[in-house]
Design an enzyme around this catalytic site. Sequence first.
Site, mmCIF file in Angstrom:
data_model
loop_
_atom_site.group_PDB
_atom_site.id
_atom_site.type_symbol
_atom_site.label_atom_id
_atom_site.label_comp_id
_atom_site.label_asym_id
_atom_site.label_seq_id
_atom_site.Cartn_x
_atom_site.Cartn_y
_atom_site.Cartn_z
ATOM 1 N N SER A 186 0.790 -1.231 0.000
ATOM 2 C CA SER A 186 0.000 0.000 0.000
ATOM 3 C C SER A 186 0.822 1.280 0.000
ATOM 4 O O SER A 186 0.335 2.324 -0.405
ATOM 5 C CB SER A 186 -0.952 -0.002 1.188
ATOM 6 O OG SER A 186 -0.232 -0.124 2.390
ATOM 7 N N HIS A 214 -5.346 -3.666 -2.522
ATOM 8 C CA HIS A 214 -4.982 -2.810 -3.662
ATOM 9 C C HIS A 214 -4.863 -3.596 -4.969
ATOM 10 O O HIS A 214 -4.380 -3.064 -5.965
ATOM 11 C CB HIS A 214 -3.682 -2.056 -3.359
ATOM 12 C CG HIS A 214 -3.823 -1.180 -2.152
ATOM 13 N ND1 HIS A 214 -4.370 0.084 -2.208
ATOM 14 C CD2 HIS A 214 -3.535 -1.409 -0.846
ATOM 15 C CE1 HIS A 214 -4.405 0.600 -0.993
ATOM 16 N NE2 HIS A 214 -3.903 -0.290 -0.148
ATOM 17 N N LYS A 245 -11.842 0.249 -2.110
ATOM 18 C CA LYS A 245 -10.863 0.940 -2.959
ATOM 19 C C LYS A 245 -11.320 0.870 -4.421
ATOM 20 O O LYS A 245 -12.187 1.628 -4.811
ATOM 21 C CB LYS A 245 -9.485 0.365 -2.700
ATOM 22 C CG LYS A 245 -9.117 0.602 -1.218
ATOM 23 C CD LYS A 245 -7.789 0.135 -0.810
ATOM 24 C CE LYS A 245 -7.452 0.593 0.587
ATOM 25 N NZ LYS A 245 -8.181 -0.099 1.654
HETATM 26 N N1 PMP Z 1 -5.223 -3.777 3.933
HETATM 27 C C1 PMP Z 1 -4.548 -2.890 3.189
HETATM 28 C C2 PMP Z 1 -3.341 -3.350 2.426
HETATM 29 C C3 PMP Z 1 -4.966 -1.551 3.129
HETATM 30 O O1 PMP Z 1 -4.291 -0.666 2.415
HETATM 31 C C4 PMP Z 1 -6.129 -1.170 3.852
HETATM 32 C C5 PMP Z 1 -6.694 0.234 3.765
HETATM 33 N N2 PMP Z 1 -5.839 1.263 4.018
HETATM 34 C C6 PMP Z 1 -6.786 -2.124 4.632
HETATM 35 C C7 PMP Z 1 -6.316 -3.419 4.645
HETATM 36 C C8 PMP Z 1 -7.971 -1.768 5.456
HETATM 37 O O2 PMP Z 1 -9.126 -1.725 4.661
HETATM 38 P P1 PMP Z 1 -10.370 -0.825 5.061
HETATM 39 O O3 PMP Z 1 -10.014 0.571 4.678
HETATM 40 O O4 PMP Z 1 -11.510 -1.380 4.288
HETATM 41 O O5 PMP Z 1 -10.568 -0.960 6.534
#
Ligand code: PMP
Length: 398
Positions: A186, A214, A245
């Site tokens: 991320s 992602h 996303k």
């Molecule tokens: N896993 C990853 C790799 C992320 O980037 C994110 C979001 N920033 C999440 C999990 C968490 O997902 P959510 O925003 O739906 O809580």
Amino acid sequence: MHSEEQLPLEKKIKTELAYLEEISQKRQLVTTNFAEQPWLMIDGRRMLNLASNNYLGYAGDERLKKAMIDAVHAYGAGATASRLIIGNHPLYEQAEQALVNWKNAEAGLIINSGYTANLGIISTLLSRNDFIFSDKLNHASIVDGALLSRAKHKRYRHNDLTHLEALLKNSSIEANKLIVTDTVFSMDGDFAFLEDLVWLKERYNAILMTDEAHGSGIYGKNGEGYANHLGLQNKVDIQMGTFSKALGSFGAYVVGKKWLIDYLKNRMRGFIYSTALPPAILSSIKTAIELVQEEPERRTLLQTHSEYFRKELTNYGFNICGSQSQIVPIVIGENEKAMGFATRLQKEGIAGIAVRPPTVPENEARIRFTVTALHDKKDLDWAIEKVSIIGKEMGVIE
Ligand code: PMP
């Protein structure tokens, strides 16, 4: 104690906040309008949106909005209870059926958010005396899940399979072992070496979990994720991903074997003890799963934009952290400098957000740009030029 005297906890917290301020790590909420569009508004100023995870542009899609509005009119605003009580709306079954068909999986479960999914899945499946092997750059929710599980938490250097193998060799043969990784990282925008991870998990009798937050919607013939892109979907035991996303909505999923999903329904505390998602969210999830399969052209466009953006910034001399995806960071270094860079960008009309430790390693503060299928190539060209000018002025590039 006099009322004006500070409690020890208040004193401790205020000292910490002052310290965060001093090291340019204090976070502030900024009210943002039109984040679902390629141009957003912050403080009344219009800026090119290079900061959202709305990779395919579905967050502002009329069809998704309609699906939500219709569901509100038909079924109300809230779920009223957890799924195991009376919150298991018929839309859950429809959305989960769409999910397992899309992912071609044995079973699947929708979970309230990606954060609770990782926290819940990992801490439910592993416990004391088990081992969790996790990439150093994995998302915070994976780290927190591992901590909550109380298993032995071994973090291997980013994408360093030799390090991972050494750690695996050191664990006991009989212990339960989980290898867990983001597929698309991320903050760096690079990929995990899934083929090698599959090889290692088979060799050392571990199970493999991927976080496709992602990757979902973007990779694979029908947007199933990065594991599908490599043809490894059947080798990954637990596939988690988000609808928040590229799919433009909210919530998360896990797919895998039936016994795994059954167990989560029975034991995952974040699932059992939390109110179900509102019907409108389920309706948008179902619609997004359909759209993402019907519209591969959005994926192609996103790839074209991402590739172009990465190539141009690299040519200017920026360090893009080995990005291979739509997440394109440029490393700035110190926190203050990264904050200064973001402020300069915003003055020029570009929303690119500074990411600082602890989200990224010390002295690797960066601007995390994200491109989307909705961007106009002309706008990207304009932004690239501005970024390069600021980069030169601030001594980030020559
Ligand atoms: N896993 C990853 C790799 C992320 O980037 C994110 C979001 N920033 C999440 C999990 C968490 O997902 P959510 O925003 O739906 O809580």
